[in-house]
Enzyme design. Sequence first.
Site, mmCIF file in Angstrom:
data_model
loop_
_atom_site.group_PDB
_atom_site.id
_atom_site.type_symbol
_atom_site.label_atom_id
_atom_site.label_comp_id
_atom_site.label_asym_id
_atom_site.label_seq_id
_atom_site.Cartn_x
_atom_site.Cartn_y
_atom_site.Cartn_z
ATOM 1 N N LEU A 10 0.824 -1.218 0.000
ATOM 2 C CA LEU A 10 0.000 0.000 0.000
ATOM 3 C C LEU A 10 0.856 1.265 0.000
ATOM 4 O O LEU A 10 0.354 2.370 0.154
ATOM 5 C CB LEU A 10 -0.950 0.004 1.209
ATOM 6 C CG LEU A 10 -1.920 -1.181 1.250
ATOM 7 C CD1 LEU A 10 -2.842 -1.072 2.458
ATOM 8 C CD2 LEU A 10 -2.741 -1.266 -0.020
ATOM 9 N N GLY A 11 2.162 1.096 -0.192
ATOM 10 C CA GLY A 11 3.061 2.255 -0.255
ATOM 11 C C GLY A 11 3.006 2.917 -1.625
ATOM 12 O O GLY A 11 2.215 2.532 -2.491
ATOM 13 N N GLN A 12 3.898 3.916 -1.828
ATOM 14 C CA GLN A 12 3.842 4.699 -3.074
ATOM 15 C C GLN A 12 4.047 3.806 -4.305
ATOM 16 O O GLN A 12 3.283 3.887 -5.263
ATOM 17 C CB GLN A 12 4.912 5.806 -3.066
ATOM 18 C CG GLN A 12 4.713 6.799 -4.217
ATOM 19 C CD GLN A 12 5.998 7.452 -4.703
ATOM 20 O OE1 GLN A 12 7.097 7.110 -4.276
ATOM 21 N NE2 GLN A 12 5.854 8.400 -5.604
ATOM 22 N N ASP A 34 0.618 -5.810 3.571
ATOM 23 C CA ASP A 34 1.022 -4.531 4.160
ATOM 24 C C ASP A 34 0.684 -4.582 5.644
ATOM 25 O O ASP A 34 -0.106 -5.415 6.092
ATOM 26 C CB ASP A 34 0.298 -3.356 3.474
ATOM 27 C CG ASP A 34 1.073 -2.049 3.640
ATOM 28 O OD1 ASP A 34 1.685 -1.589 2.647
ATOM 29 O OD2 ASP A 34 1.085 -1.476 4.751
ATOM 30 N N ASP A 50 3.511 -7.489 9.050
ATOM 31 C CA ASP A 50 4.587 -6.621 9.535
ATOM 32 C C ASP A 50 5.885 -7.296 9.082
ATOM 33 O O ASP A 50 6.158 -8.439 9.478
ATOM 34 C CB ASP A 50 4.500 -6.544 11.074
ATOM 35 C CG ASP A 50 5.672 -5.799 11.688
ATOM 36 O OD1 ASP A 50 6.657 -5.522 10.977
ATOM 37 O OD2 ASP A 50 5.595 -5.510 12.896
ATOM 38 N N TYR A 139 19.219 6.250 5.414
ATOM 39 C CA TYR A 139 18.565 5.621 4.251
ATOM 40 C C TYR A 139 19.631 5.097 3.282
ATOM 41 O O TYR A 139 19.542 3.967 2.791
ATOM 42 C CB TYR A 139 17.692 6.682 3.582
ATOM 43 C CG TYR A 139 16.888 6.249 2.382
ATOM 44 C CD1 TYR A 139 15.843 5.335 2.501
ATOM 45 C CD2 TYR A 139 17.137 6.805 1.122
ATOM 46 C CE1 TYR A 139 15.076 4.976 1.405
ATOM 47 C CE2 TYR A 139 16.366 6.467 0.025
ATOM 48 C CZ TYR A 139 15.343 5.552 0.166
ATOM 49 O OH TYR A 139 14.576 5.212 -0.924
HETATM 50 C C1 AKB Z 1 13.383 9.607 -1.347
HETATM 51 O O1 AKB Z 1 13.357 10.797 -1.697
HETATM 52 O O2 AKB Z 1 13.698 9.212 -0.233
HETATM 53 C C2 AKB Z 1 13.064 8.565 -2.409
HETATM 54 C C3 AKB Z 1 14.299 8.080 -3.086
HETATM 55 C C4 AKB Z 1 14.956 8.898 -4.123
HETATM 56 O O3 AKB Z 1 14.748 7.013 -2.780
HETATM 57 N N1 AKB Z 1 12.123 9.108 -3.345
#
Ligand code: AKB
Length: 314
Positions: A10-12, A34, A50, A139
């Site tokens: 259900l994410g982008q 999800d 999860d 990230y």
């Molecule tokens: C974000 O902005 O974190 C993402 C990506 C570029 O991985 N859209």
Amino acid sequence: MKKIMVTGALGQIGSELITKLRSEYGTENVLATDIRHTDVATEGPFELLDVTDAKNMHALAKDFGADTMMHMAALLSAKAEDEPLFAWNLNMGGLMNALEVSRELDMQFFTPSSIGAFGPSTPKKDTPQDTLQRPTTMYGVNKVAGELLCDYYFHKFGMDTRGVRFPGLISYVSKPGGGTTDYAVDIYYKALEEGKYTSYIAEGTRMDMMYMPDALQAIVDLMEADPTKLIHRNAFNVTAMSFEPSEIAASIKKQIPTFEMAYDVDPVRQAIADSWPDSIDATAAVNEWGFKANYDLDKMTVDMLAKLKTKLNV
Ligand code: AKB
């Protein structure tokens, strides 16, 4: 016919990937999972999951008879910077579980990496497929570790792992949440709703982007690609365009001449954007599995505005 299990459905990306996969492989052959449930999910097989719960993930994949895992559940860059420990646990814990379940059940595997896997010491223009990857965000650390883990599972266990480094993805269906490139989606909503937009990304900051239909096709094409042609696996640079805020504003102005843009820079997201490439080179994806993007900035703008007008009823 493939039997595909999708996490983060259900994410982008997941919410549109499900529709695309169901149209390619049949509704009954795609299991959406999800952590939450919405009405969209009831249009085909759906289970609550999860991704940090490995036991349930294994049971769902086994019961469904899945032969392919598409692991999409993850926290995006800005949100991960806000909650780094949570991001590590979710992004890495979820990925390890998905890899292990796929190894145990002998499944083909896809997970997206990102332009976030690059850092300030990476060459900024035409960033090569194989280059320095020293990201300075949680990230990015997750994405590099993820790429390496997926390669490890390929080399160590012979698992068919494949991935792409997605740029910012733009879509009228689901809004992203917690990303750095989200401005390039928000701007279209605000252009139609208010005729103006205040960008949290500074003028002159270029980032790679792609329209969602091209991103979905890239996933399908890579997963269907002849494995003997793949020199790389995790993860291919893919991109459709590179622009900075004033260029997307100019593209919108061609359709809405009264559109105005201002700037109010968010230092956190700006620092993330500054650490990413201006433009990446997708030659390896083109040569190894025929990657092709159909939308450039203006073509995407025309389609986004038309689709959003209907969606927002403006
Ligand atoms: C974000 O902005 O974190 C993402 C990506 C570029 O991985 N859209």
